[in-house]
Design a protein around this motif. Structure first.
Motif, PDB file in Angstrom:
ATOM      1  N   MET A 197       0.827  -1.203   0.000  1.00 38.51           N
ATOM      2  CA  MET A 197       0.000   0.000   0.000  1.00 38.51           C
ATOM      3  C   MET A 197       0.868   1.263   0.000  1.00 38.51           C
ATOM      4  O   MET A 197       0.577   2.251  -0.704  1.00 38.51           O
ATOM      5  CB  MET A 197      -0.919  -0.008   1.219  1.00 38.51           C
ATOM      6  N   GLY A 198       1.954   1.247   0.784  1.00 42.74           N
ATOM      7  CA  GLY A 198       2.828   2.419   0.877  1.00 42.74           C
ATOM      8  C   GLY A 198       3.461   2.775  -0.457  1.00 42.74           C
ATOM      9  O   GLY A 198       3.410   3.938  -0.899  1.00 42.74           O
ATOM     10  N   TYR A 199       4.072   1.794  -1.116  1.00 40.66           N
ATOM     11  CA  TYR A 199       4.717   2.071  -2.407  1.00 40.66           C
ATOM     12  C   TYR A 199       3.693   2.432  -3.477  1.00 40.66           C
ATOM     13  O   TYR A 199       3.966   3.251  -4.353  1.00 40.66           O
ATOM     14  CB  TYR A 199       5.538   0.861  -2.843  1.00 40.66           C
ATOM     15  N   HIS A 200       2.530   1.798  -3.405  1.00 36.17           N
ATOM     16  CA  HIS A 200       1.500   2.087  -4.397  1.00 36.17           C
ATOM     17  C   HIS A 200       0.993   3.524  -4.256  1.00 36.17           C
ATOM     18  O   HIS A 200       0.775   4.225  -5.273  1.00 36.17           O
ATOM     19  CB  HIS A 200       0.342   1.092  -4.240  1.00 36.17           C
ATOM     20  N   LEU A 201       0.805   3.994  -3.005  1.00 32.96           N
ATOM     21  CA  LEU A 201       0.254   5.328  -2.784  1.00 32.96           C
ATOM     22  C   LEU A 201       1.323   6.420  -2.892  1.00 32.96           C
ATOM     23  O   LEU A 201       1.068   7.508  -3.445  1.00 32.96           O
ATOM     24  CB  LEU A 201      -0.415   5.393  -1.411  1.00 32.96           C
ATOM     25  N   LEU A 202       2.547   6.146  -2.348  1.00 33.68           N
ATOM     26  CA  LEU A 202       3.589   7.175  -2.332  1.00 33.68           C
ATOM     27  C   LEU A 202       4.280   7.327  -3.687  1.00 33.68           C
ATOM     28  O   LEU A 202       4.634   8.440  -4.096  1.00 33.68           O
ATOM     29  CB  LEU A 202       4.631   6.854  -1.249  1.00 33.68           C
ATOM     30  N   GLU A 203       4.486   6.189  -4.378  1.00 37.30           N
ATOM     31  CA  GLU A 203       5.248   6.223  -5.630  1.00 37.30           C
ATOM     32  C   GLU A 203       4.387   5.970  -6.857  1.00 37.30           C
ATOM     33  O   GLU A 203       4.893   6.036  -7.980  1.00 37.30           O
ATOM     34  CB  GLU A 203       6.376   5.175  -5.560  1.00 37.30           C
ATOM     35  N   ASP A 204       3.119   5.644  -6.626  1.00 36.85           N
ATOM     36  CA  ASP A 204       2.195   5.365  -7.735  1.00 36.85           C
ATOM     37  C   ASP A 204       2.698   4.209  -8.603  1.00 36.85           C
ATOM     38  O   ASP A 204       2.591   4.229  -9.836  1.00 36.85           O
ATOM     39  CB  ASP A 204       1.987   6.625  -8.594  1.00 36.85           C
ATOM     40  N   TRP A 205       3.275   3.191  -7.922  1.00 40.77           N
ATOM     41  CA  TRP A 205       3.718   2.003  -8.645  1.00 40.77           C
ATOM     42  C   TRP A 205       2.542   1.037  -8.814  1.00 40.77           C
ATOM     43  O   TRP A 205       1.526   1.139  -8.128  1.00 40.77           O
ATOM     44  CB  TRP A 205       4.839   1.295  -7.877  1.00 40.77           C
TER      45      TRP A 205
END
Length: 357
Positions: free
Chosen positions: A39-47
């Protein structure tokens, strides 16, 4: 469907065992950490979700493959927190699992759950409280009689020897209600109390009678003063080894042939001649017929020694052929074990210990 119920049973037992609750708890934290990283990488980095999962896994595993994509400052701070908390948690989980494995906790837990499932499937069995010297002879006789039983004792060394012989055992205090319930006392046919002290046997009888009023209870007593007390709290019968031993010694002196014969019919010498009792259940076609009509007086290899009447609870020795049988009467026979079994099958009866009057 049967395998589904088995999976549910094992899952239920695992979740209620302290060791496995701890393992599931740690794995739940790891799964939560994995989802948090995604969730963190998806939301912070839009991966993408897959790139976020991949980055989380290599970060937690400290493999050092490098960043999946260039990270922002927020992403780098998030990665630092993920490494600090995730690595520590994984190290603690793995070390705890290895420690439990080396200490044998997992093996013991699986063995205990297997025992619980065995006990859950037992019915009409006998609970032996106390693997004393008297209890050891009781175990031998229960095996010869091919009766299902479970042993309760506080000495782990004694129970370990029994477990190697595939005997269901429970470690603990036999006076404990919880332990007796785990042994399936509500479904048991009988209980034998052979603890060392009369006071302990008295507490076992008192507790067992409260848990199962229909239970047949046999207790050991050393002191004659304990006999009356044990019967008052619910024992159906009390056996005094010292008293029986004295009678046996005199009998060996004055009537040795009788003792030898009794040893034979009681199975002490592993002979095929046995004493058996057959109960006439309610609704049996045998009820209302005479001994002569049933041919009991002429059965080869089997002798009818006595008849215990179900109504008056009296014993009639060597009953005449004209005796009419009634429901709940008990036939006491002596003879070849196989011939008694054949007679049982012909009459459609069953050994009386399988029924409760």
């Amino acid at each position: 469907m049967r395998w589904l119920s088995g999976v549910w049973w094992w899952s239920h037992r695992l979740m209620h065992h302290p060791l496995y609750r701890k393992i599931f708890w740690f794995h739940g934290l790891l799964l939560g950490l994995l989802l948090t990283g995604m969730m963190g990488y998806h939301l912070l980095e839009d991966w993408s979700w897959f790139d976020s999962l991949y980055m989380t896994v290599i970060t937690l595993a400290t493999i050092g493959y490098g960043e999946t994509h260039p990270l922002s400052d927020a992403g780098r701070w998030f990665t630092i927190l993920l490494i600090v908390f995730g690595s520590g948690l994984m190290l603690y989980t793995v070390s705890g699992f290895i420690t439990s494995l080396l200490d044998g906790d997992i093996r013991k837990a699986l063995k205990h759950m297997t025992l619980q499932r065995t006990l859950a499937g037992m019915s009409g069995h006998i609970i032996l409280c106390g693997y004393s010297q008297t209890g050891q002879y009781a175990v031998d006789e229960l095996r010869r009689a091919q009766r299902p039983f479970v042993v309760i004792d506080m000495d782990p060394a004694k129970l370990e020897a029994l477990q190697q012989q595939q005997v269901p055992c429970l470690l603990g205090d036999a006076t404990s209600e919880a332990l007796l319930q785990e042994a399936g006392i509500e479904r048991a046919h009988g209980l034998i109390a052979t603890l060392h002290h009369d006071a302990d046997n008295l507490f076992v009888v008192l507790t067992a009678r409260g848990l199962n009023p229909a239970l047949r209870i046999i207790a050991k007593a050393v002191e004659e003063s304990s006999l009356k007390k044990l019967k008052q709290v619910g024992a159906d019968s009390v056996v005094m080894p010292n008293f029986i031993g004295g009678l046996r010694m005199v009998s060996e002196m004055v009537r040795p042939n009788v003792v030898t014969f009794l040893d034979m019919v009681l199975g002490s010498d592993n002979q095929t001649v046995r004493v058996e009792e057959l109960l006439i259940p309610q609704g049996s076609p045998v009820a209302g017929q005479s001994l002569q009509a049933l041919g009991l007086g002429h059965e080869e290899g089997v002798s009818l020694v006595a008849l215990r009447t179900g109504q008056q609870s009296q014993h009639i020795f060597n009953p005449p052929p004209s005796t009419v049988l009634d429901a709940l009467d008990t036939l006491i026979l002596i003879g070849d074990a196989e011939r008694i079994a054949a007679l049982n099958q012909r009459l459609g009866l069953a050994p009386s210990h399988r029924h409760r009057t």
